[in-house]
Design a protein around this motif. Structure first.
Motif, short mmCIF file in Angstrom:
data_model
loop_
_atom_site.label_atom_id
_atom_site.label_comp_id
_atom_site.label_asym_id
_atom_site.label_seq_id
_atom_site.Cartn_x
_atom_site.Cartn_y
_atom_site.Cartn_z
N LEU A 173 32.59 36.24 49.78
CA LEU A 173 33.27 34.94 49.74
C LEU A 173 32.57 33.98 48.78
CD1 LEU A 173 34.00 34.45 53.54
CD2 LEU A 173 35.65 35.01 51.77
N LEU A 174 31.25 33.99 48.81
CA LEU A 174 30.49 33.10 47.94
C LEU A 174 30.68 33.48 46.48
CD1 LEU A 174 28.66 30.70 48.50
CD2 LEU A 174 26.70 32.23 48.38
N GLY A 175 30.72 34.79 46.21
CA GLY A 175 30.92 35.24 44.84
C GLY A 175 32.28 34.87 44.29
N ILE A 176 33.31 34.99 45.13
CA ILE A 176 34.66 34.60 44.71
C ILE A 176 34.73 33.11 44.46
CG2 ILE A 176 37.08 34.45 45.45
CD1 ILE A 176 36.63 37.07 47.00
N ASP A 177 34.16 32.33 45.39
CA ASP A 177 34.22 30.88 45.26
C ASP A 177 33.45 30.38 44.05
OD1 ASP A 177 34.83 28.17 46.48
OD2 ASP A 177 32.64 28.09 46.38
N ARG A 178 32.29 30.98 43.78
CA ARG A 178 31.45 30.52 42.66
C ARG A 178 31.79 31.22 41.35
NH1 ARG A 178 26.71 28.95 45.73
NH2 ARG A 178 27.63 27.57 47.31
N ASN A 179 32.82 32.08 41.38
CA ASN A 179 33.20 32.86 40.19
C ASN A 179 31.99 33.65 39.69
OD1 ASN A 179 34.89 33.84 38.20
ND2 ASN A 179 34.50 32.14 36.80
N ASP A 180 31.31 34.31 40.63
CA ASP A 180 30.11 35.08 40.34
C ASP A 180 30.37 36.54 40.73
OD1 ASP A 180 27.61 36.22 40.08
OD2 ASP A 180 26.54 34.59 41.06
N PRO A 181 30.90 37.35 39.80
CA PRO A 181 31.24 38.73 40.14
C PRO A 181 30.06 39.56 40.62
CG PRO A 181 32.19 38.10 38.02
CD PRO A 181 31.24 37.02 38.41
N ALA A 182 28.86 39.27 40.13
CA ALA A 182 27.67 40.03 40.55
C ALA A 182 27.42 39.82 42.04
CB ALA A 182 26.45 39.59 39.75
N LEU A 183 27.63 38.61 42.52
CA LEU A 183 27.43 38.30 43.94
C LEU A 183 28.49 39.00 44.79
CD1 LEU A 183 25.33 36.59 45.40
CD2 LEU A 183 26.95 34.68 45.36
N LEU A 404 48.02 31.23 46.13
CA LEU A 404 46.74 31.77 45.63
C LEU A 404 45.61 31.21 46.48
CD1 LEU A 404 46.98 31.43 41.74
CD2 LEU A 404 46.93 33.55 43.04
N ASP A 405 44.59 32.03 46.72
CA ASP A 405 43.41 31.52 47.38
C ASP A 405 42.78 30.45 46.48
OD1 ASP A 405 41.32 32.13 49.65
OD2 ASP A 405 40.17 31.86 47.81
N ALA A 406 42.23 29.41 47.12
CA ALA A 406 41.68 28.29 46.36
C ALA A 406 40.62 28.73 45.36
CB ALA A 406 41.11 27.26 47.33
N SER A 407 39.87 29.76 45.70
CA SER A 407 38.79 30.21 44.82
C SER A 407 39.30 30.98 43.60
CB SER A 407 37.82 31.08 45.60
OG SER A 407 38.48 32.21 46.14
N LEU A 408 40.58 31.36 43.60
CA LEU A 408 41.12 32.17 42.51
C LEU A 408 42.06 31.41 41.58
CD1 LEU A 408 41.95 35.42 44.53
CD2 LEU A 408 39.93 34.97 43.15
N ARG A 409 42.43 30.19 41.97
CA ARG A 409 43.49 29.50 41.24
C ARG A 409 43.10 29.15 39.81
NH1 ARG A 409 43.08 24.38 45.36
NH2 ARG A 409 40.95 23.77 44.85
N TYR A 410 41.85 28.73 39.59
CA TYR A 410 41.45 28.36 38.23
C TYR A 410 41.34 29.58 37.33
CZ TYR A 410 40.57 23.56 39.69
OH TYR A 410 40.72 22.27 40.15
N GLN A 411 40.92 30.71 37.90
CA GLN A 411 40.90 31.94 37.12
C GLN A 411 42.30 32.32 36.67
OE1 GLN A 411 38.55 35.16 38.88
NE2 GLN A 411 37.54 33.67 40.20
N ALA A 412 43.26 32.19 37.58
CA ALA A 412 44.65 32.52 37.26
C ALA A 412 45.18 31.57 36.18
CB ALA A 412 45.51 32.43 38.52
N LEU A 413 44.80 30.30 36.24
CA LEU A 413 45.28 29.32 35.26
C LEU A 413 44.70 29.60 33.88
CD1 LEU A 413 46.89 26.66 34.85
CD2 LEU A 413 44.77 25.42 35.30
N THR A 414 43.41 29.86 33.81
CA THR A 414 42.77 30.09 32.51
C THR A 414 43.20 31.41 31.88
OG1 THR A 414 40.82 30.98 33.64
CG2 THR A 414 40.77 28.66 33.01
#
Length: 510
Positions: A173-183, A404-414
């Motif tokens: 969850l933290l990795g998705i929210d922080r856009n940190d794929p390694a986490l 969209l989950d809140a943590s994914l919306r900006y990725q989808a937009l960009t």
């Protein structure tokens, strides 16, 4: 964002202590749930084995229970049993019942009748036949069911992080929210390896004598399950539990609360439960006394947690949102301390390129391009009066919307998957990706000023804590909050470090 080997190794080394803690939490949750499910399912299957009609009903029932979405089940359990380990264990037991019950029943039912006849001829009682003949023959099938249940539980237990039960889901969850794929990968790999390890171990048990299988399985389950049971039953030391929603901003705020409280009362035990997820989870947890404090916003109180009149909503829109929100909360024996300065209200967000292409500055300007809009909104925003429902009513806009989950919306937009999304005015992604928050020219979004929310009982019993938290009144500007979010999400600083730095710089902490 791509994952490099170096980034993954660095994350592993930096987080190895947290990973070990999360792994133990995951093991305890999973094995305690497996122990309870086994104790329920195996004897039940043995009892119904001669009763075919009852067995079919129970098979259907356990099958239906397994179809309930795990997140929905957790949400349904919170009002009754609160947050933490208990609802997580109940949910995991529900999902483990079907494979264990089904395999035990099938294993016993498919025993060659000639073995039963031979046992009867030797004069064995029902219990003796079960122990000496039926269970040894059915044990490989039973362990196969336990093996399936184990893998299912370990995978599902990642969602326990949403309700404060910890485990490896915290990393995901933290990795998705922080856009940190390694986490995210670290949490996912650890859960997968754990499931593979236990599946392999149980597979080996299928090949040994059934008594040794039972002894080994029992030792594992009782060892970890016993520790978890002890922790769940023994009354914990009195502590102040502070929780936060999913995201960097709530994480920063709860760390500020902790710093302020412990600065004045160093002997007070403060436990933080970050990344709790949806508002409803936290609010129900607060009302059921599972947590003591969490950061909430005046607009959310008015729109989601209380039932204001139309007059009250108009007054709130005119700028009196805190007092009205607090008055409504008092009816539920809750209280909200005076809010901070910044207004973290909703925003409708597009890319600079899209805005320039269609000359967009305000939300009203979207009427020119409704046919071109493909929105990705958070599920909560879609259903709110001050969200998409309000956009349709106030602006007369209607367009294609994906949840969209809140943590994914900006990725989808960009990435161009959607060209419009919802956000908050202090989101670090606005700066990180050079996005544009359209002006709310018809004043749809109410004022969202954040403040600690707690029960009136807790506030009266802890005047020192209340006084310390009131130091944040009218502190933190929108620019400061966005900068702190940027430091956590982009620069990868710890929320605790960012929180302490701000408090120190502002003279709120020595």
């Amino acid at each position: 964002m791509e994952i490099t080997v170096n980034a993954f190794i660095q994350t592993l080394m930096t987080r190895r202590g947290e990973l070990w803690t999360a792994l133990l939490q995951h093991l305890q949750l999973s094995l305690l749930a497996l122990l309870i499910a086994t104790i329920i399912a195996v004897p039940l299957a043995i009892w119904v084995q001669p009763h075919k009609k009852i067995a079919n009903v129970l098979l259907q029932l356990t099958g239906i229970l397994q179809t309930i979405p795990s997140l929905a089940l957790l949400g349904l359990l919170i009002p009754f049993v609160g947050i933490g380990n208990l609802p997580a264990i109940i949910a995991l037991v529900v999902y483990a019942l079907l494979p264990i019950f089904q395999n035990t029943y099938v294993g016993l039912d498919e025993i060659d009748p000639s073995y039963e006849e031979a046992a009867t001829a030797f004069g064995l009682s029902r219990l003796q036949k079960l122990v000496r003949v039926e269970l040894p023959l059915a044990m490989p099938v039973i362990i196969s069911g336990i093996r399936t249940a184990t893998v299912l539980i370990i995978g599902t237990a990642t969602l326990a992080a949403l309700i404060g039960a910890g485990g490896l889901g915290t990393f995901i969850l933290l990795g998705i929210d922080r856009n940190d794929p390694a986490l995210t990968l670290l949490g996912a790999l650890a859960a997968a390896l754990l499931a593979i390890l236990f599946s392999f171990g149980l597979q080996l048990l299928q090949k040994v004598r059934w008594r040794y299988s039972v002894m080994a399985l029992g030792a594992i389950l009782l060892g970890f399950g016993g520790v978890a049971t002890y922790q769940a039953v023994v009354k914990p030391q009195e502590e102040v539990v502070i929780a936060g929603k999913l995201g960097s901003e709530p994480d920063i705020l709860i760390n500020m609360y902790k710093e302020l409280i412990t600065a004045k009362s160093p002997n007070t035990k403060v436990t933080l439960k970050p990344n709790f997820g949806q508002t409803s989870f936290l609010f129900n947890a607060l009302k059921s006394n599972q947590i003591d404090i969490y950061p909430e916003f005046t607009g959310t109180v008015l729109e989601s947690l209380t039932k204001p009149t139309k007059t009250q909503l108009k007054q709130a829109a005119a700028g009196d949102s805190y007092q009205i929100a607090n008055d409504l909360l008092k009816k539920q024996q809750l209280t909200m301390l005076p809010p901070m300065q910044y207004n973290n209200t909703y925003a409708v967000v597009v890319t600079q390129k899209f805005a320039k292409q269609y000359q967009l500055k305000t939300i009203s300007d979207l009427n020119k391009v409704t046919g071109q809009l493909h929105a990705g909104f958070d599920l909560e925003f879609i259903d709110r009066r001050d969200g998409y429902r309000g956009i349709k009513d106030v602006y007369g806009l209607q367009f294609q919307v994906k949840s969209l989950d809140a943590s994914l919306r900006y990725q989808a937009l960009t990435k161009g998957t959607v060209n419009i999304t919802d956000g908050y005015t202090t989101d670090s992604q606005l700066r990180q990706y050079h996005l544009l928050a359209l002006q709310d020219d018809r004043k749809l979004f109410p004022t969202y000023r954040g403040a600690p929310l707690m029960s009136q009982k807790f506030a009266k019993a802890h005047p020192t804590i209340v006084a310390q938290l009131k130091k944040l009144t009218n502190q933190i500007t929108e620019k400061q909050m966005q900068e702190m979010n940027y430091e956590v999400n982009v620069l990868k600083e710890k929320p605790s470090t960012v929180a302490k730095k701000y408090l120190t710089q502002q003279g709120l902490l020595k």
